[in-house]
Write a protein that holds these residues in place. Structure first.
Motif, short mmCIF file in Angstrom:
data_model
loop_
_atom_site.label_atom_id
_atom_site.label_comp_id
_atom_site.label_asym_id
_atom_site.label_seq_id
_atom_site.Cartn_x
_atom_site.Cartn_y
_atom_site.Cartn_z
N ALA A 83 -4.36 2.57 -0.08
CA ALA A 83 -4.30 2.99 1.33
C ALA A 83 -3.62 1.94 2.18
N LYS A 84 -3.97 0.68 1.97
CA LYS A 84 -3.34 -0.40 2.72
C LYS A 84 -1.85 -0.50 2.43
N GLY A 85 -1.49 -0.31 1.16
CA GLY A 85 -0.07 -0.37 0.79
C GLY A 85 0.74 0.71 1.46
N HIS B 67 5.85 10.62 -0.88
CA HIS B 67 5.66 9.26 -1.38
C HIS B 67 4.23 9.14 -1.92
N ILE B 68 4.06 8.37 -2.98
CA ILE B 68 2.73 8.01 -3.44
C ILE B 68 2.73 6.53 -3.82
N THR B 69 1.56 5.96 -3.87
CA THR B 69 1.42 4.59 -4.35
C THR B 69 1.07 4.61 -5.83
N ASN C 251 -6.54 -7.75 -7.32
CA ASN C 251 -5.10 -7.52 -7.33
C ASN C 251 -4.75 -6.55 -6.20
N THR C 252 -3.90 -6.98 -5.29
CA THR C 252 -3.59 -6.19 -4.10
C THR C 252 -2.26 -5.45 -4.18
N HIS C 253 -1.53 -5.64 -5.26
CA HIS C 253 -0.16 -5.10 -5.30
C HIS C 253 -0.12 -3.65 -5.79
N VAL C 254 0.53 -2.80 -5.02
CA VAL C 254 0.85 -1.44 -5.44
C VAL C 254 2.32 -1.17 -5.13
N ASP C 255 2.93 -0.32 -5.91
CA ASP C 255 4.31 0.10 -5.67
C ASP C 255 4.32 1.35 -4.81
N ILE C 256 5.40 1.52 -4.06
CA ILE C 256 5.62 2.76 -3.30
C ILE C 256 6.69 3.56 -4.04
#
Length: 414
Positions: free
Chosen positions: A193-195, A316-318, A397-402
């Motif tokens: 959600a944050k990403g 778009h999705i993460t 781990n906070t990293h997500v791709d868009i």
């Protein structure tokens, strides 16, 4: 978002072999067999090192690092046969183990030395007994248990250790465990959600964002951190408009839409009936108004959502596990995996490799880098590791791709 994806093919003869191999070597697997290096961690750009500088990864001869895996291998079922559910767990465990061991093999080729201990976390009783196991206590790093219902009591009982304990596959919120030694390597839903909110604020800069709710309370797990992030980053300059959709009726929103600029919609639902009706209505709306849609990360797995519709809605999705099968690194890994195990790698094997290599190269250093993973970034085959230390919650781990639907496929946009 689910903890693990269980739709895997039955165990091949090769994998059954490895189940027995794991059983025979459950106590330890010293200095694993070496194979060519297939992936290196991403380091920040640095000046050319001087002769006196300490290298990132120095060959080590005397130091032996003990790594333990707690996986639901369900070995008690080898003789009597596996149920469908237990077979899926065993498949997942063997696939993860093979990828993980291949990573340690690669690091051993550089001079590192590991003692790999594998334990069968088949049920609550087995996991409870492991807490008192002196070999497990002596581990430098522990991976598992895999499932939240097993991890929670394990952490509660294993609270005397200050060593990091990695949750290898589950995206469950670390707030469920409240353990400062936990490493949540799969980003929880909150960070998806944050990403999405960060991307919308920084790249799209809309005046409004419409949240189309179904009315189910579980959607707040996504919408609450999404709204907080939008409000914080935009300083409340972006208006967040929540709207509960009834039978696909979007007419009340028409007066608020722009015919010139992109209208940003977030649909946090994973309910098939709601999505089918609502997205069709949104598709009709898009004929008159520009639409950009953001959806739940689980959408990628839903066969009922057609790529053509999602592409028309500029969807778009993460994602935290998108593998680029065209990259040179991925293809090198696949070749080495085939050579080592004579089978194709799965998502679990890829995750096992990434996690094994990331933490293995930290453990192989002469310092205590593995206790400070937030200072070490890593670009893996399935996701990047950008860990954040949170008081009382451990590392996350906070990293997500868009990703965006283009040419009937998901393409990385950030």
């Amino acid at each position: 978002m689910t903890s693990v994806r269980n739709h895997r093919p039955p165990l091949s003869g090769n994998k059954w072999f490895f189940l027995f191999a794991i059983l025979l070597s459950a106590a330890c697997s010293p200095k694993v067999r070496t194979v060519p290096v297939v992936k290196k961690p991403v380091e920040k750009p640095a000046d050319k090192p001087k002769a006196a500088d300490k290298p990132v990864l120095k060959p080590i001869e005397a130091k032996t690092t003990v790594v333990s895996l707690i996986l639901p291998l369900m070995l008690d079922n080898v003789r009597n046969g596996y149920s469908s559910a237990d077979l899926k767990k065993a498949n997942m465990s063997v696939e993860y183990y093979q990828g993980f061991k291949l990573a340690l093999d690669s690091l051993a080729n550089q001079g590192a030395n590991f003692k790999l201990q594998v334990y069968d976390g088949k049920d609550g009783a087995a996991i409870h007994s492991l807490v008192a196991n002196p070999q497990l206590k002596g581990s430098d790093l522990i991976f598992g248990p895999v499932f939240p219902e097993d991890l929670r009591p394990f952490l509660a009982t294993f609270n005397y250790s200050r060593k990091p304990i990695v949750s290898p596959l589950s995206p469950a919120s670390p707030a469920l465990f409240n353990n400062q030694n936990l490493v949540t390597i799969t980003p929880p839903l909150e960070y998806h959600a944050k990403g999405a909110a960060t991307y919308i604020t920084a790249k799209l800069k809309p005046k409004k964002v419409f949240i189309l709710n179904s009315g189910f309370s579980d959607e707040k797990l996504y919408t609450s951190p999404f709204k907080r992030t939008i409000d914080s980053l935009s300083k409340h300059k972006i208006q967040v408009v929540p709207f509960t959709v009834v039978r696909g009726n979007l007419t009340p929103l028409v007066a608020k839409l722009s015919s010139q600029e992109q209208n940003i919609f977030l649909v946090p639902s994973t309910k098939q009936a709601f999505l089918m009706v609502t997205l069709r209505s949104l598709d009709t709306l898009s004929r008159k108004y520009p639409v950009t849609l953001f959806g739940h990360p689980n959408w990628e797995k839903f066969a009922f959502l057609k790529a053509g519709l999602l592409q028309r809605l500029n969807t778009h999705i993460t994602s935290s596990d998108k593998v680029d099968y065209k990259s040179a690194e991925t293809n090198t890994f696949i070749r080495n995996y085939r050579r080592a195990y004579h089978t194709e790698p799965t998502d679990f094997a890829i995750k096992g490799f990434d996690e094994g290599f990331y933490f293995g190269q930290l453990l192989a250093r002469e310092d205590d880098s593995f206790r400070r993973p937030e200072q070490n970034l890593y670009k893996g085959l399935h996701n990047s590791f950008v860990l954040e230390k949170r008081p009382g919650l451990g590392w996350i781990n906070t990293h997500v791709d868009i990703l965006r639907y283009q040419n009937f496929d998901l393409k990385l946009v950030q």
